[in-house]
Design a protein around this motif. Structure first.
Motif, PDB file in Angstrom:
ATOM      1  N   ASP A   1       0.820  -1.218   0.000  1.00 32.50           N
ATOM      2  CA  ASP A   1       0.000   0.000   0.000  1.00 32.50           C
ATOM      3  C   ASP A   1       0.853   1.267   0.000  1.00 32.50           C
ATOM      4  O   ASP A   1       0.367   2.343   0.359  1.00 32.50           O
ATOM      5  CB  ASP A   1      -0.921   0.017   1.234  1.00 32.50           C
ATOM      6  CG  ASP A   1      -2.001  -1.040   1.155  1.00 32.50           C
ATOM      7  OD1 ASP A   1      -2.452  -1.341   0.048  1.00 32.50           O
ATOM      8  OD2 ASP A   1      -2.381  -1.565   2.215  1.00 32.50           O
ATOM      9  N   PHE A   2       2.086   1.167  -0.427  1.00 32.98           N
ATOM     10  CA  PHE A   2       2.974   2.317  -0.372  1.00 32.98           C
ATOM     11  C   PHE A   2       2.425   3.564  -1.081  1.00 32.98           C
ATOM     12  O   PHE A   2       2.575   4.678  -0.566  1.00 32.98           O
ATOM     13  CB  PHE A   2       4.341   1.942  -0.957  1.00 32.98           C
ATOM     14  CG  PHE A   2       5.338   3.069  -0.944  1.00 32.98           C
ATOM     15  CD1 PHE A   2       5.803   3.588   0.254  1.00 32.98           C
ATOM     16  CD2 PHE A   2       5.800   3.615  -2.135  1.00 32.98           C
ATOM     17  CE1 PHE A   2       6.717   4.640   0.264  1.00 32.98           C
ATOM     18  CE2 PHE A   2       6.703   4.662  -2.126  1.00 32.98           C
ATOM     19  CZ  PHE A   2       7.171   5.174  -0.926  1.00 32.98           C
ATOM     20  N   PRO A   3       1.757   3.452  -2.243  1.00 39.77           N
ATOM     21  CA  PRO A   3       1.225   4.672  -2.881  1.00 39.77           C
ATOM     22  C   PRO A   3       0.219   5.417  -2.003  1.00 39.77           C
ATOM     23  O   PRO A   3       0.088   6.639  -2.123  1.00 39.77           O
ATOM     24  CB  PRO A   3       0.556   4.141  -4.154  1.00 39.77           C
ATOM     25  CG  PRO A   3       1.297   2.884  -4.465  1.00 39.77           C
ATOM     26  CD  PRO A   3       1.591   2.283  -3.123  1.00 39.77           C
ATOM     27  N   TYR A   4      -0.489   4.705  -1.134  1.00 42.63           N
ATOM     28  CA  TYR A   4      -1.406   5.374  -0.214  1.00 42.63           C
ATOM     29  C   TYR A   4      -0.640   6.230   0.790  1.00 42.63           C
ATOM     30  O   TYR A   4      -1.088   7.322   1.168  1.00 42.63           O
ATOM     31  CB  TYR A   4      -2.260   4.349   0.539  1.00 42.63           C
ATOM     32  CG  TYR A   4      -3.450   3.848  -0.222  1.00 42.63           C
ATOM     33  CD1 TYR A   4      -4.676   4.486  -0.126  1.00 42.63           C
ATOM     34  CD2 TYR A   4      -3.364   2.730  -1.043  1.00 42.63           C
ATOM     35  CE1 TYR A   4      -5.785   4.025  -0.806  1.00 42.63           C
ATOM     36  CE2 TYR A   4      -4.455   2.255  -1.745  1.00 42.63           C
ATOM     37  CZ  TYR A   4      -5.674   2.918  -1.619  1.00 42.63           C
ATOM     38  OH  TYR A   4      -6.763   2.455  -2.319  1.00 42.63           O
ATOM     39  N   ILE A   5       0.508   5.739   1.247  1.00 44.21           N
ATOM     40  CA  ILE A   5       1.311   6.479   2.211  1.00 44.21           C
ATOM     41  C   ILE A   5       1.698   7.844   1.653  1.00 44.21           C
ATOM     42  O   ILE A   5       1.731   8.851   2.377  1.00 44.21           O
ATOM     43  CB  ILE A   5       2.576   5.678   2.581  1.00 44.21           C
ATOM     44  CG1 ILE A   5       2.185   4.392   3.332  1.00 44.21           C
ATOM     45  CG2 ILE A   5       3.532   6.515   3.416  1.00 44.21           C
ATOM     46  CD1 ILE A   5       1.501   4.629   4.650  1.00 44.21           C
ATOM     47  N   LEU A   6       1.959   7.909   0.359  1.00 43.16           N
ATOM     48  CA  LEU A   6       2.400   9.158  -0.255  1.00 43.16           C
ATOM     49  C   LEU A   6       1.276  10.180  -0.376  1.00 43.16           C
ATOM     50  O   LEU A   6       1.519  11.308  -0.821  1.00 43.16           O
ATOM     51  CB  LEU A   6       2.998   8.866  -1.634  1.00 43.16           C
ATOM     52  CG  LEU A   6       4.271   8.009  -1.606  1.00 43.16           C
ATOM     53  CD1 LEU A   6       4.752   7.728  -3.017  1.00 43.16           C
ATOM     54  CD2 LEU A   6       5.376   8.686  -0.795  1.00 43.16           C
ATOM     55  N   SER A   7       0.068   9.823   0.029  1.00 35.94           N
ATOM     56  CA  SER A   7      -1.034  10.782   0.051  1.00 35.94           C
ATOM     57  C   SER A   7      -1.091  11.541   1.375  1.00 35.94           C
ATOM     58  O   SER A   7      -1.937  12.431   1.537  1.00 35.94           O
ATOM     59  CB  SER A   7      -2.376  10.067  -0.174  1.00 35.94           C
ATOM     60  OG  SER A   7      -2.736   9.283   0.972  1.00 35.94           O
TER      61      SER A   7
END
Length: 489
Positions: A167-173
Motif C-alpha cells: 500500500d505504499f502509494p497510499y502512504i504518499l497521500s
C-alpha cells in the motif's frame, strides 16, 4: 527493471488528466451540474498553533492540513472522496513482485506558484527532507521504510523500500508529504510556495489564512471552485458554530455532538454528518493486564454512543480497523459485564484501582463524562495514579497505516509485528484479508487499547455552500479537501 514491475490497480482507481468525466464522478459531481468558479469560502477550524508554519516536517493539526494539503500544496497521490486512490502529481505507478521497488511517473504540466517547474528533483528533495529529519520528524513513521529514492528521469522517480509494502502509494497521500520546489525549499517553507489550487495571500500563524485561486491550474474544470478561501483558527466548538449562525463563516469543522441537533433545526445551516473510522481510543497500556481486560468489560459502549456521541457514530469492537477499511472484519464487541470486571480486579488485588483519565483536548466533554458511570460501577475509581489516556483518532485509509499510527495497539508483541509485516507486503487480497482478520482478533482479545465507539465527522455548513454527494471520511471537512471540492450553491 521495468519487466519486474507491475501496475497496482486492485485497491484504487487511477484518474489522469484527460478523464474529466471520471474525476467528476469520483468527486460526487455530475457533468450536467458542474459548478462555476467564483465567490469566497470562509471556514472556522480547530487545531491551529502560534508555532504553525509551512514546514511539513513539524506536527500540525486540522487548520494547517486544510491550508497546506487542502489548498496551497499537492502530493504525489490523493485519496478520493470514495476512498479510492488517484494520482495528484503522479500519473501512474508500478511495483516489483516483492513490493520493495516502486516507480512513479509524474505530471509534466505543473509549475509551482513561483514559476518553478515541478519535476523528479522536487520529489526527491521533498521526500529526503523527511528522511533526513529522522525520528524527530512528524513524518518519520511514513518514510522510515524508504531505503533510497532517486530520479530515473525528469519525470520519473524510483523508491526502494527496506521491506515490502503493498500500500505504499497510499502512504504518499499523507498531508505531510507535500511537494516543494527543488533548490528553493527554504523559501517555499517561509512563504508557502506549492503547486496547489490556492496561493498564499495572508498567513498569520495560529490565526488566519487567506488564499487566492491560481489561474491556469492543471486541475481547472475538475476542482477549485472558489476565487478566495479564508480559514479562521477557532478552538472552541461553540464559538465555531456561533460564527456560522451569525453568517461570519460558511462552515465550521468538528461540531460537538451536543450541538448537532441545533444545527439540524436551523434553516440557515445543515449538518454534515459523515460516518467514518474516527474513533475514541482509551490507551490502557500503562495498566496491569488484568485492569486492561476489566476495562474492556466495564465500558458501557451503548452509553458512550448514545450519551457521549448523541448517537452520531457506531459501536466499537476495540479494533481501529473500521467498516470503511477494505479488510475490516466484523466481530461482536466485548459484552458489558461490570460484575466480571469487578471479579477480575479483585482476583488481581486491584479492587478500587484509581484511574487518572487524561482526556485530551480533541475529546468532546460529553464523551468523557459518558465513560465514568460504567467505570465506577465496575470497581474503578477516579483521580487515581494509573494513567488512562483518552484520545480521538481519525481512521486511516489502509489497515497497516492505522496499525502504525497507534503503536500500542499490538501490545508490543513480536508475533503481532511479524504478522503485520506479512500482511503489509502481500499483494493477494484473499491472503491479506485472512492476515488482517487475525490481526483484528489479536487486537480485540489481547490489545491494551479500548475502542468503545466510532464517531461520525460533524460539520455545520451554511446553505449558501454546496457539497459533492460523496464526502471523504478519513479526516474532517471532506478529507480537508473542502476548499477544492465544495462550491457556492
Amino acid at each position: 527493471m521495468t519487466a519486474s514491475l507491475k501496475p497496482t490497480t486492485d485497491r484504487r482507481k487511477l484518474l489522469t488528466t484527460g478523464l474529466a468525466a471520471g474525476l467528476l464522478a469520483a468527486s460526487g459531481l455530475s457533468l450536467t451540474s458542474r459548478p462555476q468558479v467564483g465567490g469566497r469560502l470562509r471556514a472556522a477550524l480547530p487545531g491551529a498553533s502560534l508555532q504553525d508554519s509551512w514546514d511539513a516536517r513539524k506536527g500540525f493539526g486540522l487548520f494547517m492540513a486544510a491550508a497546506g494539503q487542502g489548498a496551497v500544496f499537492d502530493g504525489l497521490t490523493e485519496v478520493a472522496a470514495d476512498g479510492s486512490l488517484r494520482g495528484e502529481l503522479a500519473t501512474s505507478w508500478r511495483a516489483s513482485q516483492d513490493a520493495k521497488t516502486w516507480v512513479f511517473d509524474l505530471r509534466t504540466d505543473v509549475r509551482f506558484h513561483d514559476g518553478t517547474p515541478f519535476d523528479s528533483a522536487s520529489v526527491v528533495e521533498s521526500i529526503r527532507l523527511h528522511m533526513d529529519a529522522g525520528p524527530s520528524g512528524a513524518a518519520w513513521h511514513l518514510v522510515s521504510n524508504i531505503d533510497t529514492i532517486k530520479a530515473n528521469s525528469t519525470n520519473q522517480v524510483q523508491f526502494t523500500l527496506r521491506s515490502g509494502h503493498a500500500d505504499f502509494p497510499y502512504i504518499l497521500s499523507d498531508r505531510h508529504l507535500i511537494m516543494y520546489p527543488a533548490g528553493n525549499i527554504s523559501e517555499a517553507m517561509q512563504k508557502g510556495i506549492g503547486t496547489g489550487l490556492y496561493r498564499v495571500a495572508v498567513f498569520e500563524a495560529g490565526r488566519k489564512f487567506l488564499g487566492w485561486r491560481v489561474s491556469g491550474h492543471y486541475k481547472d474544470g475538475t476542482a477549485g471552485w472558489f476565487d478566495q478561501i479564508e480559514l479562521l483558527a477557532v478552538e472552541d466548538p461553540a464559538q465555531r458554530l456561533a460564527l456560522v449562525q451569525s453568517g461570519r463563516v460558511d462552515a465550521a469543522a468538528q461540531i460537538d455532538p451536543i450541538q448537532a441537533q441545533s444545527v439540524e433545526t436551523d434553516p440557515s445551516m445543515r449538518l454534515s454528518n459523515v460516518p467514518g473510522n474516527q474513533h475514541l481510543a482509551l490507551d490502557a497500556s500503562a495498566l496491569p493486564r488484568e485492569a486492561q481486560m476489566a476495562l474492556k468489560l466495564a465500558v458501557n459502549r451503548e452509553d458512550v454512543l448514545l450519551s457521549g456521541l448523541q448517537g452520531y457514530g457506531h459501536i466499537g469492537q476495540d479494533s481501529p480497523i473500521g467498516p470503511f477499511n477494505q479488510f475490516y472484519r466484523s466481530q461482536p464487541a466485548t459484552a458489558h459485564d461490570p460484575e466480571m470486571a469487578q471479579s477480575l480486579l479483585a482476583s488481581a488485588g486491584l479492587g478500587g484501582v484509581g484511574l487518572n483519565l487524561k482526556a485530551l483536548g480533541n475529546v468532546p466533554v460529553s464523551l468523557g463524562l459518558a465513560l465514568w458511570p460504567s467505570l465506577l460501577a465496575a470497581g474503578f475509581t477516579e483521580n487515581g495514579q494509573m494513567p488512562l489516556t483518552a484520545q480521538m483518532w481519525s481512521g486511516r485509509v489502509t489497515e497497516d497505516w492505522m496499525l502504525g499510527a497507534n503503536g500500542n495497539l499490538g501490545g508490543n508483541s513480536v508475533e503481532f509485528d511479524a504478522l503485520r509485516a506479512r500482511a503489509r507486503a502481500e499483494f493477494d487480497p484473499n491472503l491479506r484479508a485472512e492476515l488482517y482478520a487475525d490481526l483484528q482478533t489479536d487486537i480485540q482479545t489481547a490489545g491494551p487499547v479500548v475502542i468503545p465507539a466510532f464517531a461520525n465527522f460533524l460539520q455545520a455548513i451554511s446553505t449558501r455552500i454546496a457539497e459533492p454527494a460523496t464526502q471523504g471520511n478519513l479526516w474532517p471537512m471532506d478529507n480537508v479537501r473542502f476548499a477544492e471540492r465544495w462550491w457556492l450553491s
